[in-house]
Write a protein that holds these residues in place. Structure first.
Motif, PDB file in Angstrom:
ATOM      1  N   ARG A   1      35.631  36.736  42.935  1.00 48.37           N
ATOM      2  CA  ARG A   1      35.478  37.898  43.811  1.00 48.37           C
ATOM      3  C   ARG A   1      36.442  38.975  43.318  1.00 48.37           C
ATOM      4  O   ARG A   1      37.558  38.679  42.908  1.00 48.37           O
ATOM      5  N   ALA A   2      35.977  40.220  43.386  1.00 48.12           N
ATOM      6  CA  ALA A   2      36.811  41.364  42.994  1.00 48.12           C
ATOM      7  C   ALA A   2      36.545  42.494  43.984  1.00 48.12           C
ATOM      8  O   ALA A   2      35.451  42.578  44.546  1.00 48.12           O
TER       9      ALA A   2
ATOM     10  N   ARG B   1      28.826  42.132  37.095  1.00 47.40           N
ATOM     11  CA  ARG B   1      29.307  42.112  38.471  1.00 47.40           C
ATOM     12  C   ARG B   1      28.264  42.767  39.370  1.00 47.40           C
ATOM     13  O   ARG B   1      27.540  43.652  38.947  1.00 47.40           O
ATOM     14  N   PHE B   2      28.227  42.296  40.605  1.00 47.11           N
ATOM     15  CA  PHE B   2      27.222  42.736  41.558  1.00 47.11           C
ATOM     16  C   PHE B   2      27.891  42.821  42.926  1.00 47.11           C
ATOM     17  O   PHE B   2      28.569  41.881  43.345  1.00 47.11           O
ATOM     18  N   ARG B   3      27.723  43.927  43.626  1.00 44.49           N
ATOM     19  CA  ARG B   3      28.262  44.058  44.979  1.00 44.49           C
ATOM     20  C   ARG B   3      27.640  42.959  45.840  1.00 44.49           C
ATOM     21  O   ARG B   3      26.432  42.759  45.820  1.00 44.49           O
TER      22      ARG B   3
ATOM     23  N   ALA C   1      36.042  49.258  50.743  1.00 44.58           N
ATOM     24  CA  ALA C   1      37.267  48.492  51.010  1.00 44.58           C
ATOM     25  C   ALA C   1      36.991  47.178  51.724  1.00 44.58           C
ATOM     26  O   ALA C   1      37.748  46.217  51.582  1.00 44.58           O
ATOM     27  N   ARG C   2      35.902  47.111  52.496  1.00 44.76           N
ATOM     28  CA  ARG C   2      35.604  45.869  53.232  1.00 44.76           C
ATOM     29  C   ARG C   2      34.781  44.890  52.404  1.00 44.76           C
ATOM     30  O   ARG C   2      34.742  43.712  52.689  1.00 44.76           O
ATOM     31  N   GLY C   3      34.082  45.373  51.399  1.00 46.66           N
ATOM     32  CA  GLY C   3      33.206  44.518  50.613  1.00 46.66           C
ATOM     33  C   GLY C   3      33.872  44.007  49.356  1.00 46.66           C
ATOM     34  O   GLY C   3      35.024  44.322  49.069  1.00 46.66           O
ATOM     35  N   TYR C   4      33.132  43.219  48.627  1.00 48.25           N
ATOM     36  CA  TYR C   4      33.635  42.692  47.359  1.00 48.25           C
ATOM     37  C   TYR C   4      32.473  42.583  46.376  1.00 48.25           C
ATOM     38  O   TYR C   4      31.307  42.579  46.754  1.00 48.25           O
ATOM     39  N   ASP C   5      32.843  42.525  45.115  1.00 49.99           N
ATOM     40  CA  ASP C   5      31.878  42.283  44.051  1.00 49.99           C
ATOM     41  C   ASP C   5      31.967  40.826  43.642  1.00 49.99           C
ATOM     42  O   ASP C   5      33.045  40.215  43.671  1.00 49.99           O
TER      43      ASP C   5
END
Length: 186
Positions: free
Chosen positions: A88-89, A56-58, A95-99
Protein backbone atom coordinates in the motif's frame (compact mmCIF):
# COMPACT_ATOMS: atom_id res chain seq x y z
CA UNK A 1 -48.12 -15.11 -9.44
CA UNK A 2 -47.30 -17.17 -12.48
CA UNK A 3 -43.90 -18.75 -12.81
CA UNK A 4 -41.74 -17.95 -15.77
CA UNK A 5 -39.94 -20.87 -17.38
CA UNK A 6 -37.21 -21.11 -19.93
CA UNK A 7 -37.68 -23.39 -22.91
CA UNK A 8 -35.47 -26.46 -23.34
CA UNK A 9 -32.99 -24.73 -25.67
CA UNK A 10 -32.59 -21.74 -23.31
CA UNK A 11 -32.16 -24.05 -20.33
CA UNK A 12 -29.58 -26.22 -22.10
CA UNK A 13 -27.64 -23.13 -23.25
CA UNK A 14 -27.65 -21.54 -19.80
CA UNK A 15 -26.64 -24.73 -17.99
CA UNK A 16 -23.92 -25.43 -20.57
CA UNK A 17 -22.57 -21.88 -20.25
CA UNK A 18 -22.49 -22.09 -16.45
CA UNK A 19 -20.87 -25.53 -16.45
CA UNK A 20 -18.23 -24.44 -18.99
CA UNK A 21 -17.42 -21.27 -17.06
CA UNK A 22 -17.15 -23.08 -13.73
CA UNK A 23 -15.10 -25.98 -15.08
CA UNK A 24 -12.56 -23.84 -16.95
CA UNK A 25 -12.18 -21.40 -14.04
CA UNK A 26 -11.79 -24.31 -11.61
CA UNK A 27 -8.95 -25.85 -13.61
CA UNK A 28 -7.18 -22.50 -13.98
CA UNK A 29 -7.59 -21.63 -10.29
CA UNK A 30 -6.39 -25.06 -9.17
CA UNK A 31 -3.29 -24.74 -11.38
CA UNK A 32 -2.49 -21.27 -10.02
CA UNK A 33 -2.73 -22.53 -6.45
CA UNK A 34 -0.90 -25.82 -6.98
CA UNK A 35 1.93 -24.55 -9.15
CA UNK A 36 2.39 -20.97 -7.95
CA UNK A 37 0.71 -20.61 -4.55
CA UNK A 38 -1.62 -17.94 -5.96
CA UNK A 39 -5.34 -17.70 -5.52
CA UNK A 40 -7.53 -16.61 -8.41
CA UNK A 41 -8.08 -13.30 -6.57
CA UNK A 42 -4.29 -12.86 -6.20
CA UNK A 43 -3.81 -13.46 -9.91
CA UNK A 44 -6.56 -11.06 -10.99
CA UNK A 45 -5.03 -8.27 -8.92
CA UNK A 46 -1.49 -9.03 -10.06
CA UNK A 47 -2.67 -8.98 -13.68
CA UNK A 48 -4.39 -5.63 -13.25
CA UNK A 49 -1.33 -4.10 -11.59
CA UNK A 50 1.09 -5.61 -14.09
CA UNK A 51 -0.78 -3.96 -16.97
CA UNK A 52 -1.03 -0.50 -15.43
CA UNK A 53 1.66 2.10 -16.15
CA UNK A 54 3.56 2.69 -12.92
CA UNK A 55 2.40 -0.70 -11.57
CA UNK A 56 0.00 0.99 -9.13
CA UNK A 57 -3.75 1.42 -8.98
CA UNK A 58 -5.86 3.57 -6.65
CA UNK A 59 -7.63 1.09 -4.35
CA UNK A 60 -11.13 2.47 -4.86
CA UNK A 61 -10.67 2.36 -8.64
CA UNK A 62 -9.30 -1.17 -8.48
CA UNK A 63 -12.32 -2.27 -6.44
CA UNK A 64 -14.63 -0.67 -9.02
CA UNK A 65 -12.74 -2.24 -11.94
CA UNK A 66 -13.03 -5.68 -10.33
CA UNK A 67 -16.63 -5.05 -9.25
CA UNK A 68 -15.63 -5.86 -5.67
CA UNK A 69 -16.70 -4.23 -2.43
CA UNK A 70 -13.93 -2.08 -0.99
CA UNK A 71 -13.88 -4.24 2.16
CA UNK A 72 -13.26 -7.37 0.07
CA UNK A 73 -10.39 -5.65 -1.73
CA UNK A 74 -8.92 -4.41 1.54
CA UNK A 75 -8.90 -7.92 3.03
CA UNK A 76 -7.38 -9.36 -0.14
CA UNK A 77 -4.69 -6.68 -0.26
CA UNK A 78 -3.83 -7.37 3.40
CA UNK A 79 -3.31 -11.07 2.58
CA UNK A 80 -1.18 -10.22 -0.45
CA UNK A 81 0.84 -7.64 1.52
CA UNK A 82 1.69 -10.30 4.09
CA UNK A 83 3.12 -12.43 1.25
CA UNK A 84 4.98 -9.46 -0.22
CA UNK A 85 3.29 -9.41 -3.64
CA UNK A 86 1.73 -5.96 -3.22
CA UNK A 87 2.19 -2.92 -0.99
CA UNK A 88 0.00 0.00 0.00
CA UNK A 89 1.21 3.52 -0.80
CA UNK A 90 -0.36 6.94 -0.26
CA UNK A 91 -2.60 8.04 -3.12
CA UNK A 92 -1.63 11.30 -4.74
CA UNK A 93 -4.39 13.81 -4.10
CA UNK A 94 -6.40 11.49 -1.84
CA UNK A 95 -5.29 11.66 1.79
CA UNK A 96 -7.86 9.06 2.89
CA UNK A 97 -7.21 6.58 0.10
CA UNK A 98 -4.27 4.46 -0.90
CA UNK A 99 -2.76 2.94 -4.00
CA UNK A 100 -2.08 -0.76 -4.41
CA UNK A 101 1.45 -1.16 -5.75
CA UNK A 102 2.93 -4.22 -7.43
CA UNK A 103 6.15 -5.28 -5.69
CA UNK A 104 9.11 -7.00 -7.34
CA UNK A 105 7.94 -10.26 -5.75
CA UNK A 106 4.45 -9.72 -7.15
CA UNK A 107 5.82 -9.00 -10.61
CA UNK A 108 7.95 -12.15 -10.47
CA UNK A 109 4.97 -14.23 -9.27
CA UNK A 110 2.81 -12.93 -12.11
CA UNK A 111 5.52 -13.46 -14.74
CA UNK A 112 6.07 -17.01 -13.52
CA UNK A 113 2.36 -17.89 -13.56
CA UNK A 114 1.30 -16.13 -16.78
CA UNK A 115 2.64 -18.65 -19.34
CA UNK A 116 1.05 -21.57 -17.48
CA UNK A 117 -2.21 -19.64 -17.18
CA UNK A 118 -2.28 -18.99 -20.94
CA UNK A 119 -1.41 -22.63 -21.59
CA UNK A 120 -4.36 -23.63 -19.39
CA UNK A 121 -6.72 -21.34 -21.29
CA UNK A 122 -5.57 -22.85 -24.55
CA UNK A 123 -5.82 -26.42 -23.25
CA UNK A 124 -9.27 -26.08 -21.67
CA UNK A 125 -10.82 -23.55 -24.01
CA UNK A 126 -9.22 -22.08 -27.14
CA UNK A 127 -7.67 -25.25 -28.58
CA UNK A 128 -10.91 -27.18 -28.09
CA UNK A 129 -12.86 -24.81 -30.34
CA UNK A 130 -12.59 -24.30 -34.08
CA UNK A 131 -11.87 -20.83 -35.47
CA UNK A 132 -15.55 -20.60 -36.46
CA UNK A 133 -16.66 -21.53 -32.95
CA UNK A 134 -14.29 -18.96 -31.46
CA UNK A 135 -15.70 -16.31 -33.79
CA UNK A 136 -19.25 -17.30 -32.81
CA UNK A 137 -18.35 -17.10 -29.13
CA UNK A 138 -16.81 -13.65 -29.62
CA UNK A 139 -20.00 -12.51 -31.35
CA UNK A 140 -22.15 -13.94 -28.55
CA UNK A 141 -20.04 -12.38 -25.81
CA UNK A 142 -19.98 -8.98 -27.53
CA UNK A 143 -23.76 -9.07 -28.02
CA UNK A 144 -24.33 -9.82 -24.33
CA UNK A 145 -21.74 -7.23 -23.28
CA UNK A 146 -23.40 -4.56 -25.43
CA UNK A 147 -26.78 -5.40 -23.89
CA UNK A 148 -25.34 -5.47 -20.38
CA UNK A 149 -23.66 -2.09 -20.76
CA UNK A 150 -26.73 -0.48 -22.34
CA UNK A 151 -29.17 -1.89 -19.77
CA UNK A 152 -27.10 -1.74 -16.60
CA UNK A 153 -24.54 1.02 -17.28
CA UNK A 154 -26.20 3.35 -19.80
CA UNK A 155 -23.50 5.98 -19.27
CA UNK A 156 -20.85 3.36 -20.02
CA UNK A 157 -18.51 1.45 -17.77
CA UNK A 158 -15.94 3.63 -16.08
CA UNK A 159 -12.63 1.88 -15.71
CA UNK A 160 -9.44 3.83 -15.17
CA UNK A 161 -7.52 0.76 -16.30
CA UNK A 162 -8.67 1.16 -19.89
CA UNK A 163 -6.33 4.09 -20.36
CA UNK A 164 -3.53 1.84 -19.17
CA UNK A 165 -4.19 -0.76 -21.84
CA UNK A 166 -6.28 -3.22 -19.84
CA UNK A 167 -9.53 -4.43 -21.37
CA UNK A 168 -12.33 -4.17 -18.83
CA UNK A 169 -14.34 -7.16 -17.71
CA UNK A 170 -15.77 -8.13 -14.38
CA UNK A 171 -13.07 -10.76 -14.01
CA UNK A 172 -10.39 -8.41 -15.25
CA UNK A 173 -8.26 -11.12 -16.83
CA UNK A 174 -7.46 -9.80 -20.27
CA UNK A 175 -3.82 -9.09 -21.05
CA UNK A 176 -2.72 -6.01 -22.95
CA UNK A 177 -2.21 -6.32 -26.64
CA UNK A 178 -3.12 -9.14 -28.96
CA UNK A 179 -0.42 -11.64 -28.07
CA UNK A 180 0.21 -13.53 -24.89
CA UNK A 181 3.88 -12.73 -24.54
CA UNK A 182 4.94 -10.99 -21.38
CA UNK A 183 6.81 -8.38 -23.36
CA UNK A 184 3.54 -7.20 -24.92
CA UNK A 185 1.86 -7.05 -21.50
CA UNK A 186 4.35 -4.65 -19.98
Amino acid sequence: MSEVWMNERETRAWVAFQRMRIEVNEVLARTLTRDFGLTEADFVILLRLYNIPGLRFRARDLAAALDWERSRLSRQISRMESRGTVARAPSEGDARGYDVVLTDAGRAAFQAAWPTYVQGIRHCFADVLSPTQLDSLIDIAETIDTHFTAEHYPGGLIDTAVGGGVHTTSAGIEPCGTTDSLESAS
